[in-house]
Design an enzyme around this catalytic site. Structure first.
Site, PDB file in Angstrom:
ATOM      1  N   GLU A 129     -14.694 -15.079 -28.159  1.00 56.46           N
ATOM      2  CA  GLU A 129     -15.653 -15.818 -27.341  1.00 56.46           C
ATOM      3  C   GLU A 129     -16.529 -14.845 -26.577  1.00 56.46           C
ATOM      4  O   GLU A 129     -16.067 -13.773 -26.145  1.00 56.46           O
ATOM      5  CB  GLU A 129     -14.891 -16.727 -26.370  1.00 56.46           C
ATOM      6  CG  GLU A 129     -15.764 -17.562 -25.440  1.00 56.46           C
ATOM      7  CD  GLU A 129     -16.025 -16.889 -24.094  1.00 56.46           C
ATOM      8  OE1 GLU A 129     -16.856 -17.389 -23.315  1.00 56.46           O
ATOM      9  OE2 GLU A 129     -15.385 -15.827 -23.819  1.00 56.46           O
ATOM     10  N   ARG A 174     -21.655 -21.104 -25.003  1.00 52.87           N
ATOM     11  CA  ARG A 174     -20.953 -19.868 -25.341  1.00 52.87           C
ATOM     12  C   ARG A 174     -20.856 -19.761 -26.856  1.00 52.87           C
ATOM     13  O   ARG A 174     -20.801 -20.774 -27.564  1.00 52.87           O
ATOM     14  CB  ARG A 174     -19.548 -19.851 -24.723  1.00 52.87           C
ATOM     15  CG  ARG A 174     -19.532 -19.743 -23.192  1.00 52.87           C
ATOM     16  CD  ARG A 174     -20.060 -18.401 -22.742  1.00 52.87           C
ATOM     17  NE  ARG A 174     -19.975 -18.209 -21.304  1.00 52.87           N
ATOM     18  CZ  ARG A 174     -20.951 -18.477 -20.456  1.00 52.87           C
ATOM     19  NH1 ARG A 174     -22.089 -19.014 -20.895  1.00 52.87           N
ATOM     20  NH2 ARG A 174     -20.818 -18.225 -19.164  1.00 52.87           N
TER      21      ARG A 174
END
Length: 359
Positions: A129, A174
């Site tokens: 991430e 994200r």
């Protein structure tokens, strides 16, 4: 976030650059067992320890840990540091004449610690991430290097920018990068995740202040659980923020504070929230607006929910809590991704796999 650990152990995973465990919550929810954790920030480690029961210590600097000292695992999770690849981080380093991204001598190479651990242990899968700007950093070269490195390791890789807006009342984009070893054929893509139809509003995370929620000092107080006055901006700060916003509006810029009511959807909660709270201010009828409390931030990030029987433990100062939640992964997003990856991780793929794919 309620956590049922009754099925822990279906597979193992490691949690690198763990923060306070946002990605971990996702993979525990599908039955995984964490066997190794690494996080360098001491305050984040304190929060992590307070919320997870482990039979292993939390290691610090991953650059000083040999891959041979990390247990074998099925899945690698890593929210590798955002700053070298973020708009704010790049801007700051440019202004100081410093390198950034993969040229940064301290943080930019941390991605390669992910690579060396993947290379040594060859787990079935991984989930990474980072900030959305990773896609455009250095005209796309940074992302190309990342994808090339993962491809060279023998992983089929997919990536997608996901906005947490569908799960929590916050716009939070994200990028997630998922991969499975090519010798374990899958048809997984990040388009397989289930995106809720719900459109949560801030009312779902704000203190009700009507007596229906037990007071939680120092966040709320009194019989009705009113938000403590410590979270209301000072008159001087409120005047400054209004003047600052007016100045930039006159100049044609979009800079300014974000003021929201219970029916609103917040801007992205950032690690700088502790400074003035300007990106997410909560209107108080007839008065000066206030910051979110750390408890409300826990709910905004999906680590907690209103009325939870097991609220997220916040053992640190407000400043550290704001930093931690601002840097965290929205837990419900991690859970949805983990649920989509689960059949391939546990080899329990059914005909229904991929049936909930979204465009």
């Amino acid at each position: 976030m309620e956590r049922d650990l009754s099925q822990r152990g279906a597979f193992t995973f490691i949690d690198l650059f763990a923060g306070i465990g946002g990605l971990r919550l996702g993979f525990e929810a599908i039955g995984g067992r964490c066997v190794f954790t690494s996080e360098w920030n001491k305050f984040s480690r304190e929060t992590y320890r307070a919320n997870f029961e482990d039979d292993h210590p939390i290691d610090g600097d991953i650059t000083k840990i040999s891959a041979t000292d990390i247990p074998a695992h099925d899945v690698l999770l890593a929210g590798f540091p955002c700053q070298p690849f973020s708009i704010a981080g790049v801007s700051k380093k440019n202004s100081l004449g410093r390198s950034h991204g993969f040229l940064d001598e301290t943080q930019g190479t941390l991605f390669f610690d992910v690579v060396r651990i993947l290379s040594h242990h060859r787990p079935k899968a991984f989930l990474l991430e980072n900030v959305k700007n990773l896609l455009s950093h250095d005209k796309g070269n940074t992302m190309r290097v990342i994808l090339h490195a993962l491809d060279e390791l023998g992983y089929a890789v997919d990536h997608r920018v996901i906005d947490a807006r569908a799960w929590v009342p916050q716009h939070r984009e994200r990028i997630f990068i998922a991969g499975f070893r090519r010798d374990l054929p899958t048809s997984f893509t990040l388009n397989d995740i289930r995106i809720p139809d719900a459109s949560p509003r801030l009312s779902s995370i704000l203190h009700p202040e009507d007596g229906s929620e037990r007071p939680e000092p120092p966040f709320t107080e009194g019989a009705k659980g009113k938000v403590s006055s410590r979270y209301t901006l000072t008159p001087r700060l409120w005047e400054y923020l209004q003047n600052y916003a007016a100045k930039h509006k006159a100049a044609g810029n979009g800079f300014g504070f974000g003021l929201f009511g219970p029916d609103g959807v917040a801007r992205t909660l950032s690690a700088r929230y502790y400074k003035d709270g300007s990106e997410i201010l909560i209107a108080q009828p007839g008065g000066i607006p206030r910051r979110l409390t750390p408890r409300e931030c826990a709910r905004l990030m999906g680590f907690d929910r209103l009325g939870s029987n097991r609220p997220w433990t916040i053992p640190v100062s407000d400043t550290q809590a704001y930093r931690q939640f601002g840097n965290a992964v929205a837990a419900p997003v991690a859970i949805s991704i983990a649920e989509a990856m689960a059949p391939w991780i546990t080899n329990k793929v059914s005909l229904l796999a991929g049936a909930h794919r979204v465009a």
